[in-house]
Design a protein around this motif. Structure first.
Motif, PDB file in Angstrom:
ATOM      1  N   SER A  76    -117.932 -84.501  23.021  1.00  0.00           N
ATOM      2  CA  SER A  76    -118.089 -83.511  22.248  1.00  0.00           C
ATOM      3  C   SER A  76    -119.567 -82.936  21.952  1.00  0.00           C
ATOM      4  O   SER A  76    -120.369 -84.184  21.440  1.00  0.00           O
ATOM      5  CB  SER A  76    -117.262 -83.718  20.930  1.00  0.00           C
ATOM      6  N   THR A  77    -119.918 -81.925  22.244  1.00  0.00           N
ATOM      7  CA  THR A  77    -121.404 -81.420  22.160  1.00  0.00           C
ATOM      8  C   THR A  77    -122.009 -80.625  21.239  1.00  0.00           C
ATOM      9  O   THR A  77    -121.041 -79.532  21.152  1.00  0.00           O
ATOM     10  CB  THR A  77    -121.946 -81.316  23.618  1.00  0.00           C
ATOM     11  N   ASP A  78    -122.978 -80.625  20.357  1.00  0.00           N
ATOM     12  CA  ASP A  78    -123.331 -79.588  19.500  1.00  0.00           C
ATOM     13  C   ASP A  78    -124.141 -78.688  20.266  1.00  0.00           C
ATOM     14  O   ASP A  78    -125.256 -78.887  20.955  1.00  0.00           O
ATOM     15  CB  ASP A  78    -124.465 -80.316  18.575  1.00  0.00           C
ATOM     16  N   ILE A  79    -123.420 -77.288  20.570  1.00  0.00           N
ATOM     17  CA  ILE A  79    -123.901 -76.302  21.241  1.00  0.00           C
ATOM     18  C   ILE A  79    -125.120 -75.530  20.744  1.00  0.00           C
ATOM     19  O   ILE A  79    -126.084 -75.454  21.463  1.00  0.00           O
ATOM     20  CB  ILE A  79    -122.858 -75.309  21.660  1.00  0.00           C
ATOM     21  N   GLU A  80    -125.327 -75.656  19.402  1.00  0.00           N
ATOM     22  CA  GLU A  80    -126.328 -75.101  18.666  1.00  0.00           C
ATOM     23  C   GLU A  80    -127.694 -75.884  18.895  1.00  0.00           C
ATOM     24  O   GLU A  80    -128.794 -75.522  19.343  1.00  0.00           O
ATOM     25  CB  GLU A  80    -126.074 -74.886  17.229  1.00  0.00           C
ATOM     26  N   ALA A  81    -127.431 -77.284  19.066  1.00  0.00           N
ATOM     27  CA  ALA A  81    -128.680 -78.310  19.256  1.00  0.00           C
ATOM     28  C   ALA A  81    -129.127 -77.871  20.755  1.00  0.00           C
ATOM     29  O   ALA A  81    -130.269 -78.081  21.089  1.00  0.00           O
ATOM     30  CB  ALA A  81    -128.542 -79.586  19.013  1.00  0.00           C
ATOM     31  N   THR A  87    -123.146 -72.586  14.880  1.00  0.00           N
ATOM     32  CA  THR A  87    -122.564 -74.004  14.982  1.00  0.00           C
ATOM     33  C   THR A  87    -121.289 -73.919  15.835  1.00  0.00           C
ATOM     34  O   THR A  87    -120.341 -73.392  15.306  1.00  0.00           O
ATOM     35  CB  THR A  87    -122.209 -74.195  13.502  1.00  0.00           C
ATOM     36  N   ILE A  88    -121.303 -74.549  16.874  1.00  0.00           N
ATOM     37  CA  ILE A  88    -120.138 -74.742  17.824  1.00  0.00           C
ATOM     38  C   ILE A  88    -120.155 -75.908  18.622  1.00  0.00           C
ATOM     39  O   ILE A  88    -121.283 -76.391  18.850  1.00  0.00           O
ATOM     40  CB  ILE A  88    -120.151 -73.534  19.078  1.00  0.00           C
ATOM     41  N   THR A  89    -118.987 -76.466  18.939  1.00  0.00           N
ATOM     42  CA  THR A  89    -118.838 -77.746  19.428  1.00  0.00           C
ATOM     43  C   THR A  89    -118.100 -77.650  20.997  1.00  0.00           C
ATOM     44  O   THR A  89    -117.188 -76.785  20.821  1.00  0.00           O
ATOM     45  CB  THR A  89    -118.321 -78.951  18.773  1.00  0.00           C
ATOM     46  N   SER A 115    -124.727 -82.918  27.504  1.00  0.00           N
ATOM     47  CA  SER A 115    -125.655 -82.050  26.629  1.00  0.00           C
ATOM     48  C   SER A 115    -126.981 -81.986  27.674  1.00  0.00           C
ATOM     49  O   SER A 115    -127.360 -80.734  27.818  1.00  0.00           O
ATOM     50  CB  SER A 115    -126.090 -82.545  25.324  1.00  0.00           C
ATOM     51  N   GLN A 120    -113.507 -75.781  25.300  1.00  0.00           N
ATOM     52  CA  GLN A 120    -113.857 -76.222  23.746  1.00  0.00           C
ATOM     53  C   GLN A 120    -113.610 -77.849  23.257  1.00  0.00           C
ATOM     54  O   GLN A 120    -112.772 -78.377  23.931  1.00  0.00           O
ATOM     55  CB  GLN A 120    -113.032 -75.224  22.923  1.00  0.00           C
TER      56      GLN A 120
END
Ligand code: ADP
Length: 332
Positions: A184-189, A215-217, A222, A331
């Protein structure tokens, strides 16, 4: 390729040998079972003969007839089995050849692709090396060379060294990435990190970059996703005119997260669109061939990286006003 032709024949021979052995074994078993039956039929059924109270010469005659019938059946079976085996060998030969070709075809294609890759890679490495070699030779042979001549030559050689380094780094990515850990990856980061990478290049061309990823995961790797976005953003900058604008955005569908990189570049010609994800493919048009020549492997790496994380990449839209590349990942 002659190696593959001889390998095909050798494999055909093995397949045919196996088929022939199976067929002979099968024929042997059938023959011995049938032979036992024939013996049984031909043997004098003493009890019945006695009950029929036949004369000895009549019994003899009956036995002879039975024996002749059994021998004839045995001969017919043997003839049938010989024909059957001949058919197995001839039809099996053709089938074995087709099977051998089918088995070796993917290996042959893989070897051919590797050979093409090595020769393309060697060609790409050779170009900057040749440029460096001739610049060094000219500078060394020039008796009037000044400090500034050497400086110019060294700067130009340094540019070529950068190109070589970038190419070898990318070739290493292609060669090394076999499987990726997905979480699960923080797409914003990820988007912020990717944009940070390309800000200096964008600034050097006075290109503004708009990052609207919220903010999306998603399920991704990553580092590989950052590399993919950097490739797309790099291209967007490389092929766009200075003082233009590029953007990075994200949206969610029911099962996927879609990241888009949009530029105001010259777009991609319809003849090139189906090849741009191929290794070492560069559109040879005045639209994209300028002072900013690449190696033609960025998009092929991006595609590979997306495949390794159950994602995909596509050219979603292109016109003379710009291009939009989309990356799709599951997702979280
Ligand atoms: P390169 O190192 O040449 O950029 P890529 O694999 O990244 O290699 O891209 C392949 C080709 O696709 C490029 O040579 C270029 O012609 C075309 N291309 C890729 N991205 C863009 C873009 N954003 N705008 C216009 N053309 C592009």
């Amino acid at each position: 390729m002659s190696t593959f032709r001889s390998a095909t024949f050798r494999l055909t021979a093995w397949y045919l040998l196996i088929l022939t052995v199976i067929s002979l074994l099968f024929s042997g078993i059938v023959y011995s079972l049938a032979d036992r039956e024939f013996e049984h039929v031909a043997g004098p059924p003493q009890r019945q003969l006695r009950m029929m109270s036949l004369a000895p010469n009549e019994i003899e005659e009956l036995n002879n007839t039975r024996q002749t019938l059994a021998d004839e059946s045995r001969d017919r079976l043997l003839g049938g089995l010989v024909l059957f085996n001949m058919a197995v060998v001839s039809l099996g030969g053709v089938a074995s050849y087709l099977m051998a070709r089918r088995t070796l075809k993917p290996i042959e294609e893989m070897v051919e692709a590797q050979a093409r890759f090595s020769s393309d890679a060697a060609h790409e490495l050779k170009t900057p090396l040749t440029v460096m070699q001739s610049e060094l030779e000219i500078a060394l042979r020039n008796p009037k060379a000044t400090k500034s001549t050497y400086e110019k030559m060294l700067n130009s050689s340094l540019d070529e060294v950068h190109r070589l380094k970038e190419l070898t780094d990318r070739l290493l990515v292609l060669a090394s990435k076999q499987d990726l850990e997905i979480s699960s990856t923080d797409i914003e980061a990820v988007a912020i990190e990717a944009v940070n990478h390309i800000i200096p290049t964008a600034a050097s061309k006075k290109i503004s970059v708009d990052n609207s990823v919220g903010t999306i995961t998603a399920l991704a790797n990553s580092d590989a996703l950052i590399d993919t976005l950097v490739i797309l953003l790099d291209n967007a900058i490389k092929y766009s005119p200075s003082k233009s604008h590029i953007s990075l955005s994200a949206k969610q569908t029911s099962k996927r997260v879609i990241l888009s990189v949009q530029d105001n570049g010259p777009g991609i010609d319809v003849r090139d669109q189906e090849y741009i994800f191929d290794r070492f493919y560069r559109a040879d048009t005045s639209r994209t061939r300028g002072e900013s020549e690449g190696h033609g492997i960025g998009l092929s790496i991006a595609k590979r990286l997306m495949e390794l994380q159950n994602g995909s990449i596509r050219l979603a839209h292109t016109s003379t006003k710009g291009s939009r590349f989309e990356v799709s990942i599951p997702q979280a």
